[in-house]
Each structure stands twice: as structure tokens, then as C-alpha cells.
Write a protein that holds these residues in place. Structure first.
Motif, PDB file in Angstrom:
ATOM      1  N   ALA A 252       0.831  -1.213   0.000  1.00  4.81           N
ATOM      2  CA  ALA A 252       0.000   0.000   0.000  1.00  4.81           C
ATOM      3  C   ALA A 252       0.859   1.253   0.000  1.00  4.81           C
ATOM      4  O   ALA A 252       0.549   2.236  -0.684  1.00  4.81           O
ATOM      5  CB  ALA A 252      -0.921  -0.011   1.220  1.00  4.81           C
ATOM      6  N   LEU A 253       1.977   1.219   0.747  1.00  2.65           N
ATOM      7  CA  LEU A 253       2.883   2.373   0.801  1.00  2.65           C
ATOM      8  C   LEU A 253       3.528   2.627  -0.561  1.00  2.65           C
ATOM      9  O   LEU A 253       3.562   3.771  -1.034  1.00  2.65           O
ATOM     10  CB  LEU A 253       3.960   2.131   1.866  1.00  2.65           C
ATOM     11  CG  LEU A 253       4.974   3.253   2.083  1.00  2.65           C
ATOM     12  CD1 LEU A 253       4.278   4.533   2.526  1.00  2.65           C
ATOM     13  CD2 LEU A 253       6.023   2.843   3.126  1.00  2.65           C
ATOM     14  N   LYS A 254       4.001   1.559  -1.206  1.00  3.76           N
ATOM     15  CA  LYS A 254       4.607   1.703  -2.539  1.00  3.76           C
ATOM     16  C   LYS A 254       3.593   2.223  -3.548  1.00  3.76           C
ATOM     17  O   LYS A 254       3.894   3.093  -4.371  1.00  3.76           O
ATOM     18  CB  LYS A 254       5.164   0.352  -3.009  1.00  3.76           C
ATOM     19  CG  LYS A 254       6.435  -0.082  -2.283  1.00  3.76           C
ATOM     20  CD  LYS A 254       6.888  -1.464  -2.751  1.00  3.76           C
ATOM     21  CE  LYS A 254       8.111  -1.932  -1.963  1.00  3.76           C
ATOM     22  NZ  LYS A 254       8.512  -3.312  -2.333  1.00  3.76           N
ATOM     23  N   LYS A 255       2.371   1.680  -3.467  1.00  2.00           N
ATOM     24  CA  LYS A 255       1.300   2.102  -4.380  1.00  2.00           C
ATOM     25  C   LYS A 255       0.958   3.572  -4.185  1.00  2.00           C
ATOM     26  O   LYS A 255       0.845   4.336  -5.151  1.00  2.00           O
ATOM     27  CB  LYS A 255       0.061   1.235  -4.126  1.00  2.00           C
ATOM     28  CG  LYS A 255      -1.122   1.546  -5.037  1.00  2.00           C
ATOM     29  CD  LYS A 255      -2.312   0.666  -4.655  1.00  2.00           C
ATOM     30  CE  LYS A 255      -3.556   1.091  -5.421  1.00  2.00           C
ATOM     31  NZ  LYS A 255      -4.751   0.319  -4.996  1.00  2.00           N
ATOM     32  N   THR A 256       0.826   3.979  -2.928  1.00  2.00           N
ATOM     33  CA  THR A 256       0.480   5.383  -2.616  1.00  2.00           C
ATOM     34  C   THR A 256       1.590   6.334  -3.054  1.00  2.00           C
ATOM     35  O   THR A 256       1.333   7.375  -3.654  1.00  2.00           O
ATOM     36  CB  THR A 256       0.214   5.538  -1.110  1.00  2.00           C
ATOM     37  OG1 THR A 256      -0.805   4.636  -0.704  1.00  2.00           O
ATOM     38  CG2 THR A 256      -0.223   6.964  -0.791  1.00  2.00           C
ATOM     39  N   LEU A 257       2.857   5.965  -2.769  1.00  2.00           N
ATOM     40  CA  LEU A 257       3.994   6.805  -3.157  1.00  2.00           C
ATOM     41  C   LEU A 257       4.130   6.897  -4.671  1.00  2.00           C
ATOM     42  O   LEU A 257       4.409   7.976  -5.214  1.00  2.00           O
ATOM     43  CB  LEU A 257       5.280   6.260  -2.543  1.00  2.00           C
ATOM     44  CG  LEU A 257       5.443   6.418  -1.029  1.00  2.00           C
ATOM     45  CD1 LEU A 257       6.721   5.725  -0.555  1.00  2.00           C
ATOM     46  CD2 LEU A 257       5.482   7.895  -0.636  1.00  2.00           C
ATOM     47  N   SER A 258       3.881   5.791  -5.381  1.00  2.00           N
ATOM     48  CA  SER A 258       4.017   5.795  -6.853  1.00  2.00           C
ATOM     49  C   SER A 258       2.925   6.675  -7.474  1.00  2.00           C
ATOM     50  O   SER A 258       3.168   7.374  -8.459  1.00  2.00           O
ATOM     51  CB  SER A 258       3.914   4.385  -7.407  1.00  2.00           C
ATOM     52  OG  SER A 258       2.653   3.807  -7.128  1.00  2.00           O
ATOM     53  N   ILE A 259       1.727   6.659  -6.878  1.00  2.00           N
ATOM     54  CA  ILE A 259       0.640   7.520  -7.377  1.00  2.00           C
ATOM     55  C   ILE A 259       0.995   8.982  -7.193  1.00  2.00           C
ATOM     56  O   ILE A 259       0.810   9.823  -8.072  1.00  2.00           O
ATOM     57  CB  ILE A 259      -0.693   7.175  -6.673  1.00  2.00           C
ATOM     58  CG1 ILE A 259      -1.205   5.801  -7.127  1.00  2.00           C
ATOM     59  CG2 ILE A 259      -1.759   8.237  -6.950  1.00  2.00           C
ATOM     60  CD1 ILE A 259      -2.379   5.277  -6.324  1.00  2.00           C
ATOM     61  N   LYS A 260       1.536   9.313  -5.981  1.00  2.00           N
ATOM     62  CA  LYS A 260       1.917  10.696  -5.684  1.00  2.00           C
ATOM     63  C   LYS A 260       3.024  11.187  -6.628  1.00  2.00           C
ATOM     64  O   LYS A 260       2.969  12.301  -7.150  1.00  2.00           O
ATOM     65  CB  LYS A 260       2.409  10.808  -4.224  1.00  2.00           C
ATOM     66  CG  LYS A 260       1.325  10.583  -3.183  1.00  2.00           C
ATOM     67  CD  LYS A 260       0.360  11.730  -3.122  1.00  2.00           C
ATOM     68  CE  LYS A 260      -0.689  11.510  -2.025  1.00  2.00           C
ATOM     69  NZ  LYS A 260      -1.713  12.581  -2.058  1.00  2.00           N
ATOM     70  N   ILE A 261       4.024  10.317  -6.845  1.00  2.00           N
ATOM     71  CA  ILE A 261       5.155  10.691  -7.730  1.00  2.00           C
ATOM     72  C   ILE A 261       4.663  10.856  -9.160  1.00  2.00           C
ATOM     73  O   ILE A 261       5.023  11.815  -9.859  1.00  2.00           O
ATOM     74  CB  ILE A 261       6.268   9.623  -7.636  1.00  2.00           C
ATOM     75  CG1 ILE A 261       6.918   9.672  -6.261  1.00  2.00           C
ATOM     76  CG2 ILE A 261       7.344   9.877  -8.704  1.00  2.00           C
ATOM     77  CD1 ILE A 261       7.808   8.472  -5.951  1.00  2.00           C
TER      78      ILE A 261
END
Length: 310
Positions: free
Chosen positions: A299-308
Motif C-alpha cells: 500500500a505504501l509503494k502504491k500510494t507513493l508511486s501515485i503521488k510521484i
């Protein structure tokens, strides 16, 4: 008459962790890890809220654990940090009682949210086919209502005990926060009955959740031992490992502080013990659950990739 005696002390001085001035600034910077506590718990709350695949009972309880950790750490740590940089760390009588009330509320709530999480793991491992039915949204909300209901009980019971005490002399609290044991020492009329009430209330706050957790993990262990494959056993253990670490840290330090007579555990040592469950555990909880949990990492990787990407 009790109100008149109580009003003779309008403020308290918090002694803090140390009486050595040269240690105050180093301790101030050391306890700035409170920032990690705030960022970690608010980050986990946000992560669970934003990711729909985490909207299941386990993470519903983890969401509330992070909220409780953030709240009771915020109730205590900023005032402790002020004590390191001020000549006298003064707190009003009303401020002291307010801090004590919310401290009791959140600590009791944490005890019972951990037992609710143990029950959730029991159902997930021992009754996986009926997990979503057993841990329905209605059941989760009822469990949460019980968690915060016991928080209110703990706070009201301790406050009721305090209200029967009078403070008419010394106002130096030998602690970095307003807690029941140092306040008992200051009271002009505290008795064995007050100490007995503290012991009973703390036993309900710590003993009942511990028994619930032990029973849950007894059934879990029995179930795991019946799993034939090593991979299955490892997976079952891994789902519980984070919770077991958090439970051990929280209840271990809490029991060490409150369930021993003052003659066995001097208050200065108790202050060090209380640091664990008031400051260290709230900081470690989000780290333990994020570093040891595959779903949270994804979930953290997914959220960070969306933000980036955005």
C-alpha cells in the motif's frame, strides 16, 4: 470540605525525568523522536484510509491503534519536552487532571484494542471460512465501542479515586506527567483504600486484556500446530508476530510500573519504565506493523508511486 482542601493547591510542578540540569538539553533532543511517532501514526492512518484493500477488520483495528497511540503520546510528550527547556515545568490543577483523564482513557483503550486485535487474529487463523461473517462491520463497531467504553471506565474510575484525595501541602509531582502513583504520594489523605482501588482498576485494565490475549493465542497456537505444511505454519506465525511484539512491549512495561508495590519498584525506576509505554511503544507500533507487514508495504509503494506519478 474536600473541595476547600483540594483548592489550596492550584498548580503542580512536574519534576521531570531528571534533576540534573546538564542532561535536560540532550534529553530534549532525544525525545524529539516524538516527531517520528506523529508522522508514523498519522502516516499509517492515512495509508489505511486511502487504500481500499486495507479496509478489512485487521486494519480497521490497526487504524484505531494508530489513532490511540498518536493521541496519548500527544497528551504527554509535548509537556515533557517543555519541561526539558523550562526552569520549572508548571501545570495547573485543572491541566493536571485533564492530562491524567485523557492518559487513562487512551491507555485503557490501547489495552482493549490490543485484545480485540488478538481476537481478530484468532478468528482469521482458527475460523478462516467464516472470518468475514464473524468479523462483520457490525461486530467490529461493537468491539470498538467496547474498547472506548473501557477507556471511559478506566478514566472515570481513576478520576473518581483522585477526587476523594486532598492536596494541601507539597505540589512537586515526582514524575514527568500527572500519574496516579506520584499523586497518591502528594495527597494529604491518601490511604490503603486508594492504593487498593488503583490496583483493582489497573488489574481490570491490564489483567482482563492479557487473559483475553493469552486465550486467543492458546487457540491460535493449537491450530498452528495442527497445520501440516511448514509454509502454512510460517505464514500463520507471521500474521501474529507484529501483534505479539507490540503486546509484549506495552503490557510488559505497564505491568512492571503498576502491578508491583512501591517498595519493590522505586518511583524513579518507574519513570523509566513508563517511558516505554508512553513514548517508545507509540513510536515503534507503526514501524513494527509497516516493516513486518506485506500489505502495508504494498500500500505504501502504491500510494507513493501515485503521488510521484501525479
Amino acid at each position: 470540605m474536600a473541595e476547600e482542601n483540594t483548592s489550596s493547591v492550584t498548580e503542580f510542578i512536574l519534576a521531570g525525568l531528571t534533576d540534573q540540569p546538564e542532561l535536560r538539553i540532550p534529553l530534549f533532543f532525544l525525545f524529539l523522536f516524538y516527531v517520528v511517532t506523529v508522522v508514523g501514526n498519522l502516516g499509517l492512518i492515512t495509508l489505511i484510509g486511502l487504500n481500499s484493500h486495507l479496509h478489512i477488520p485487521m486494519y480497521f483495528f490497526l487504524f484505531n491503534l494508530s489513532f490511540i497511540d498518536f493521541s496519548y503520546s500527544t497528551t504527554l510528550t509535548p509537556k515533557m519536552l517543555m519541561g526539558f527547556v523550562s526552569e520549572k515545568n508548571i501545570i495547573s490543577y485543572a491541566g493536571c487532571m485533564t492530562q491524567f483523564f485523557f492518559f487513562c482513557f487512551f491507555v485503557f483503550s490501547e489495552s482493549y484494542i490490543l485484545s480485540a486485535m488478538a481476537y481478530d487474529r484468532y478468528v482469521a487463523i482458527c475460523k478462516p471460512l467464516v472470518y468475514m461473517v464473524t468479523m462483520s462491520p457490525q461486530v467490529c463497531l461493537l468491539l470498538l465501542l467496547g474498547v472506548y467504553g473501557m477507556g471511559v471506565f478506566g478514566a472515570v474510575a481513576h478520576m473518581g479515586n483522585i477526587m476523594f484525595m486532598t492536596f494541601c501541602g507539597d505540589n512537586l509531582v515526582n514524575h514527568y506527567m500527572c500519574d496516579i502513583i506520584p499523586l497518591l504520594e502528594l495527597s494529604c489523605n491518601s490511604s490503603y483504600i486508594n492504593l487498593l482501588v488503583v490496583f483493582i482498576v489497573v488489574t481490570i485494565g491490564i489483567g482482563v486484556p492479557i487473559v483475553t490475549i493469552f486465550i486467543s493465542y492458546g487457540f491460535i497456537l493449537s491450530n498452528i500446530l495442527h497445520i501440516s505444511s511448514i509454509e502454512g505454519r510460517s505464514k500463520a506465525f507471521s500474521t501474529c508476530s507484529s501483534h505479539i511484539i507490540v503486546v509484549s512491549l506495552f503490557f510488559g512495561s505497564g505491568a512492571f510500573m503498576y502491578l508491583k508495590p512501591p517498595s519493590i519498584l522505586p518511583l524513579d525506576q518507574g519513570k523509566v519504565s513508563s517511558i516505554f509505554y508512553t513514548a517508545v511503544v507509540p513510536m515503534l507500533n507503526p514501524l513494527i506493523y509497516s516493516l513486518r507487514n506485506k500489505d502495508v508495504k504494498v500500500a505504501l509503494k502504491k500510494t507513493l508511486s501515485i503521488k510521484i506519478f501525479s
